[in-house]
Design an enzyme around this catalytic site. Structure first.
Site, PDB file in Angstrom:
ATOM      1  N   ARG A 114       1.198   3.147   4.478  1.00 24.38           N
ATOM      2  CA  ARG A 114      -0.154   3.289   5.041  1.00 24.38           C
ATOM      3  C   ARG A 114      -0.312   2.136   6.039  1.00 24.38           C
ATOM      4  O   ARG A 114      -0.877   2.121   7.185  1.00 24.38           O
ATOM      5  CB  ARG A 114      -1.009   3.007   3.873  1.00 24.38           C
ATOM      6  CG  ARG A 114      -2.355   2.836   4.164  1.00 24.38           C
ATOM      7  CD  ARG A 114      -3.520   2.759   3.187  1.00 24.38           C
ATOM      8  NE  ARG A 114      -4.748   2.801   3.675  1.00 24.38           N
ATOM      9  CZ  ARG A 114      -5.923   2.872   2.805  1.00 24.38           C
ATOM     10  NH1 ARG A 114      -5.715   2.887   1.406  1.00 24.38           N
ATOM     11  NH2 ARG A 114      -6.875   2.363   3.136  1.00 24.38           N
ATOM     12  N   ASN A 160      -4.415  12.681  -0.243  1.00 24.27           N
ATOM     13  CA  ASN A 160      -5.035  12.564   1.096  1.00 24.27           C
ATOM     14  C   ASN A 160      -3.869  12.854   2.010  1.00 24.27           C
ATOM     15  O   ASN A 160      -2.739  12.626   1.925  1.00 24.27           O
ATOM     16  CB  ASN A 160      -5.815  11.428   1.514  1.00 24.27           C
ATOM     17  CG  ASN A 160      -7.261  11.502   1.280  1.00 24.27           C
ATOM     18  OD1 ASN A 160      -7.778  12.749   1.386  1.00 24.27           O
ATOM     19  ND2 ASN A 160      -8.034  10.234   0.951  1.00 24.27           N
ATOM     20  N   CYS A 175     -12.278  15.959  -3.119  1.00 25.93           N
ATOM     21  CA  CYS A 175     -12.419  14.698  -2.573  1.00 25.93           C
ATOM     22  C   CYS A 175     -13.865  14.129  -2.891  1.00 25.93           C
ATOM     23  O   CYS A 175     -14.821  14.826  -3.437  1.00 25.93           O
ATOM     24  CB  CYS A 175     -12.905  15.040  -0.799  1.00 25.93           C
ATOM     25  SG  CYS A 175     -13.216  13.755   0.025  1.00 25.93           S
ATOM     26  N   HIS A 222     -13.459  15.427   4.991  1.00 24.49           N
ATOM     27  CA  HIS A 222     -13.523  14.364   5.933  1.00 24.49           C
ATOM     28  C   HIS A 222     -14.131  14.638   7.302  1.00 24.49           C
ATOM     29  O   HIS A 222     -14.317  13.749   8.110  1.00 24.49           O
ATOM     30  CB  HIS A 222     -12.416  13.419   6.142  1.00 24.49           C
ATOM     31  CG  HIS A 222     -12.142  12.654   4.757  1.00 24.49           C
ATOM     32  ND1 HIS A 222     -11.072  11.772   4.911  1.00 24.49           N
ATOM     33  CD2 HIS A 222     -12.443  12.835   3.569  1.00 24.49           C
ATOM     34  CE1 HIS A 222     -10.842  11.161   3.688  1.00 24.49           C
ATOM     35  NE2 HIS A 222     -11.853  11.980   2.978  1.00 24.49           N
ATOM     36  N   TYR A 267     -17.076   9.604   7.263  1.00 24.23           N
ATOM     37  CA  TYR A 267     -15.939   9.523   8.429  1.00 24.23           C
ATOM     38  C   TYR A 267     -16.465  10.117   9.724  1.00 24.23           C
ATOM     39  O   TYR A 267     -15.493   9.861  10.755  1.00 24.23           O
ATOM     40  CB  TYR A 267     -14.867  10.694   7.739  1.00 24.23           C
ATOM     41  CG  TYR A 267     -13.972   9.848   6.621  1.00 24.23           C
ATOM     42  CD1 TYR A 267     -12.844   9.202   6.616  1.00 24.23           C
ATOM     43  CD2 TYR A 267     -14.437   9.913   5.271  1.00 24.23           C
ATOM     44  CE1 TYR A 267     -12.409   8.194   5.887  1.00 24.23           C
ATOM     45  CE2 TYR A 267     -13.943   9.397   4.137  1.00 24.23           C
ATOM     46  CZ  TYR A 267     -12.827   8.579   4.567  1.00 24.23           C
ATOM     47  OH  TYR A 267     -12.036   8.068   3.436  1.00 24.23           O
TER      48      TYR A 267
END
Lengths: 438, 438, 438, 438
Positions: free
Chosen positions: D94, D148, D170, D200, D254
């Site tokens: 990440r 995700n 989510c 998102h 988002y």
């Protein structure tokens, strides 16, 4: 807010059923006024019904006021819900819808074939007027339409009217669910049937019992002709094994007119020769019902009413109203705008489908593509309906002829022509849109 | 490159027509080798045709080599174009396709009704084998299919085969254009008909003469029954004024089976009682034709051939091949994958439509939505075709029953069952896919 | 019939090009009258152009009458073709479209970004008036629109106007085809590029040379930056190998604004600092052109005109008109209603696509689904266009803000707001629809 | 039946939350075994979590057995529900997803931009393996995926896997609903938000409170920046009045990355310079959490966990499982196959939408056409996701480049190339599909 319900066609012999439905649901759906509306011709019946309805609410001890009037617009003011169960031209017109096709050796019925087409032609303009009045006088009210052909009528109102708070209901899905519960020997509440299609042309794609797929079992049991879920007005001997296994879905009783037409025609002709048309039989039944209704001692819906084909229509209607009023969000089967629910049909047409019913109206559960086995026939039937609606609105003979010819119960060039001419002539008075400019 | 054409079913009585077409187009489409292919059973006919074909090219003084063989795979190697005009089971099978439905009082025909469905079941697997061979042996070659039912066969190959260079052709649009030219008294080259629909279920939506819309004139003139464009094999008395005015489009001759079914049934039954099935008539005609073909003095296509229903099929095929070869880009009517051309039908199905024909294959002219008057019936017919194709590929009896029942020429639950059982039994030998695993 | 062409915006510096085009095609497209129309402000230019045009037809010895007028409606009467190349607000307005976005560090251009959006807002209402006049005064005439943004303008007219004989043209596809011919060293007539997409956002999906797919070759050669087909007004260094190999399609020069935005912004800013906006450069160029045009000795289109970005626009327009007039049926790239041609876009939007051009108008070749690689970005760009059109018609600030925000060249909440406010204010006079009711 | 739940990625710091969720719902959802599964690298964490989970169920006095294992296949046998919350490559990966884009001045995040794309590339193949195991070992079990990017992962599994019992969840819709309840000061149970769009990238099209539309009120109150519903990990200052009034819908947090990108980039860069990437911050937070988890006195989920961005993910998951188990049929927001629910998107893609949750799985409520204001941008984002999924499955660099270029957070030809090369190299080990055949 005082909850007010207006019943258009209040003088109908079915009205006691809806009165009973309202009384039974009083705790969740506390209607305070029921306004019964009818036309001049139905005045006498209206008064009989109003009397019976008043006795019914008194017996049940509910604070519901029953009023009756011939002035529709006055009644609509302040309404929260409106139901419609009218019959333009009365049973006399229905008789012609049935007799004239039969005289050509064709099936005609009040929702199928040439008969259903002409009932739509007579009915749509009248209901459009009602929806116009509602838009003006009670714009927040919902119209629960169970006037047949319920799918076409609902579509016409949603396409051509401004009032959009319209839901079509039918007793067939209700009957099928009840019938399947009996077949499976389980509670009707535990059963969900995934209905796909159109009013009187709907299939049960899947039967779920507590969420478990039991379709194959129901289909298997339907092979035994004693397992049926047909309403009183359709005499059916059920379906062959071959049919049931090939489609693996639940047909509805009206499918007999299309897939067992020869049989149905024979039966209808036989019945006709013996008793006249179904319309004539019904006139007889009605006369007897009204004799009962007049009886001052009668304070309940008589059981005879249940033996008619339309039984449970009012149950379907009352359930929808109660769920809207309470924002319940439960699943019911209604006629609503497709809007993508079935991807093989245009957005703006009306389908019969399962939907969540709540205060913001019906929200259909997505279906996606139709099963290949029934896609084409449903597309065809919807096309017929769209042509009929255009004909009804515009008085368009070309559209009418197209609809008749494409309809599987007519299908012959010459027959379409003859039925069109005879039925237009027979219903001349109730079809001003076809004659205004002639 | 030596231009090579393979004719599958070379022993057909129609072959002289295609030979003539090739000779006539030699300057633009210089074929150097024509390989005639047939099966063992057709050996004798194949030799007769090969002889006639050789005499024809000699007479015409073209440097075209005619070969004939029973070894299909050998012939395919090096091919540039392949045409197919086979009849699995021969005219004997066609006879059953016609006779069995008639025996139930139903219309069956080699492209319509139960007959057409069973012809598809027999034919599709065989053509799939041919397309598989082509993919291996001549992957750049185009298959011009005029084996009926041409629409379904083409769709099956495009859906289930790897070879994608496939175009279906039919003589009906060709006939209609020629017929309209006569009706309007103008040059066929100046006429464009906007065809929309499916093979044998196509409509002429618009007639343009040098780009000017003359549809209304043609429709008006069709009301006079002497103005017709039906091929030799369909006896038709034309269409009523009501029909023509309501649809304002050109029907094709096969529409009579659907919209004038009672008439057609009567005529077919009468013809059957008098002369046997059409198949039997054709057998007779064929026998006579082959007698002529054998005559060593015959060096041309005999005129009698033009009186058969399939006349001009080979013209349609030759035109397509010539335009591909020369990258002409002219507009012709062909059977191709829909791929959005008609937005009311799935992408992967085959439609009959106008397309530019060039070296990269056919590119259809966009149609958009179908006219409301014919949308549903075309969707229904396509659905039947899709069910038949699935049945043909998988030997699936459920799909077959669905197809029969949904087909407007069957439509009855019991009849669908009986036709299915009888025809499956009758064609057992040619339907291994339905029996392999039994 | 006397063939009459009306040129709206006749005082444009581009007009000599279209005059030349008409002269060159006189044999196939025998125009007898060209009416040049402009507004009061353009009176002087109009007279200069009329003078030059008259000298040009005299030099060419063609019997074409040139007229000029400020009365549009009078000119339209009797027209067969109308072209439009107007610029509402003139180059002064364009200057603002470019300068204001640049002042925020954003790309604005007369067809892309905030600049293009505001040009659409100013232009659409004016062209809608013109199409209304045409519907009344010359209902059979075709409007060949090359006023930018040509796609949006054409869509607005087809959606909101009654006159449907409208075709949008652009020089970009023309340029690309010419450029590809040079790259492949072959005749432009042998090349067909399958264009898919929208005006100024079109891709070349396939390049066919005499029907043979040469896409990969062209894509490979485009990797050499000297192989370009950009018009004079777009400075581009071409595309990277990665981009070209990944998409395997031909981008159009305007794609640089979207996929090489940083570069383009830098170049535009640099050019702006050096020479002012493109609009200012163009004003300079125009002034010089008109000086030449005034010269009584000039009897031809001066070569300098070809160096402007719009070169070949009039070629595209003349080709379309000639093919309509002669019902040619050849393939040209035009802006027309989608109507199912691209199945991933709504029916009623306008796309840029290959179509047969004939007397009945353009008939697009079916495309089907968009390639996955570009589907979403084309759907996005079309959505922006639809929002702009709604904003332009209704003076709707919400739709305008949505369009700006969704546009990839703006995309920032605050920037969208600031550009909207500044540009609305700057163009206040030419945007009455946004101010009428304030 | 003993109800068994398998948690893939059981060693995650989020696991205590789901354990708490299971404990709290024990009466309606009586799980008897929770099998925690992780990989070798996560062994130590897995043991810590298993210890804490065991103490939690003991404290709560529920008869739930906690097991932990590195052998996934063994754990799956007999499972009824499986949840997945894995992170292929761990927080180190990440970190690269975030740092590398930032180093180019671009936003990268674990679900958005280049970072999200690469997380998908690493994750999809691993989850496909898990779903393959499920199909074999526990074919009736439901996979509740909250790994995700949840939308893309769910779509990839439904498109390319055989196991179809997959639901993506989510916490964002859950957060939004809770936030709106606070804004409106009413019970969260009374609120329904009509969610339309993608994970998102979902919008709240309507807010209904007991069925009454309160959208305008919520939108109005969101103009006050103290009224927010952003999760802990997204620092947002809310939305401008212009934005909110123009769209009249609820954006999700988002959306800031797309419509307020400049702001977000600045904040992310600032945070990066101060504290490193979000990944690095999270590593720190996690280390502290695990220190707490190890504490033998801890018998409950520590409150610190709620401050992480993923809070409520497990609530969403537990609600879905409970409703499936009890065939509840209530409405929840999930990621499911579109199948016509949104008519502007392909059938086979995954959307985030409201659905009835019952024993037969999720059944979405039909949406129809997307609002014009957001149609294009949602189509674009879905296109990016489809390209990423193809790239992930096939290791296809062309598709990857297309996805990066089309993504609004990249959009530049050169940047797309550089990010692709750097990130492929950085994640080489976790992207075998891109290197296997090199």
């Amino acid at each position: 807010m005082t909850l007010k319900l207006v019943i258009i066609g209040g003088g109908s012999s079915y009205t006691p059923e809806i009165i009973e439905g309202i009384i039974d649901r009083y705790d969740q759906f506390p209607v305070r006024e029921i306004a019964l509306v009818d036309i001049e011709k139905g005045k006498e019946k209206l008064q009989i019904i109003a009397g019976l309805a008043t006795r019914m609410v008194q017996k049940a001890n509910k604070p519901i006021v029953i009023t009756s009037t011939l002035e529709r617009r006055r009644a609509l003011r302040g309404a929260n819900f409106v139901t419609s169960q009218i019959r333009v031209g009365g049973l006399k017109a229905r008789e012609k819808d049935e007799r004239i096709p039969l005289s050509y050796g064709a099936l005609g019925q009040e929702t199928n074939g040439a008969g259903g087409i002409f009932k739509a032609l007579r009915t749509i303009p009248v209901l459009l007027e009602i929806s116009k009045d509602m838009q003006e006088l009670c714009p927040d009210a919902w119209l629960i339409n169970f006037t047949n052909p319920a799918g076409m009528v609902t579509e016409a109102l949603l396409k051509y009217g401004k009032h959009k708070r319209i839901i079509g209901v039918c007793n067939i899905p209700f009957n099928m669910r009840t019938g399947v519960a009996e077949i499976l020997q389980c509670n009707v509440e535990d059963i969900e049937i995934e209905f796909v299609g159109l009013n009187h042309f709907v299939f049960g794609r899947r039967v779920l019992v507590k969420g478990v797929d039991r379709t194959a079992t129901v289909v298997e049991r339907l092979k035994d002709p004693t397992n049926q879920y047909a309403p009183a007005n359709i005499v059916s001997e059920g379906w062959s094994s071959t049919f049931l296994s090939a489609f693996m879905m639940l047909p509805n009783p009206y499918h007999s007119y299309y897939f067992k037409g020869a049989d149905m025609l024979e039966k209808n002709l036989k019945a006709y020769w013996e008793n006249g048309t179904r319309a004539e039989v019904v006139q007889q039944v009605e006369a007897e019902l009204f004799k009962k209704y007049e009886n001052k001692d009668l304070e309940e819906k008589p059981t005879e009413l249940e033996q008619r084909g339309g039984a449970f229509y009012s149950d379907a209607a009352c359930n929808v109203m109660t769920s809207i009023y309470n924002n319940t969000g439960d699943v019911q089967t209604v006629n609503v705008q497709n809007n993508g629910t079935i991807s093989d049909l245009p957005d703006e047409v009306v389908i019969e489908t399962n939907a969540l019913i709540g205060a913001s109206g019906p929200r259909p559960i997505s279906i996606g593509a139709l099963p290949l086995s029934i896609r084409g026939i449903i597309q065809l039937m919807k096309n017929v309906e769209e042509l009929v609606i255009e004909a009804a609105i515009k008085g368009d003979r070309e559209r009418l002829y197209q609809a008749l010819l494409i309809n599987p119960l007519v299908r012959e060039e010459a027959l379409a022509h003859d039925l069109m001419e005879d039925l237009l002539e027979a219903h001349k008075e109730d079809l001003p849109q076809f004659y205004q400019q002639a």
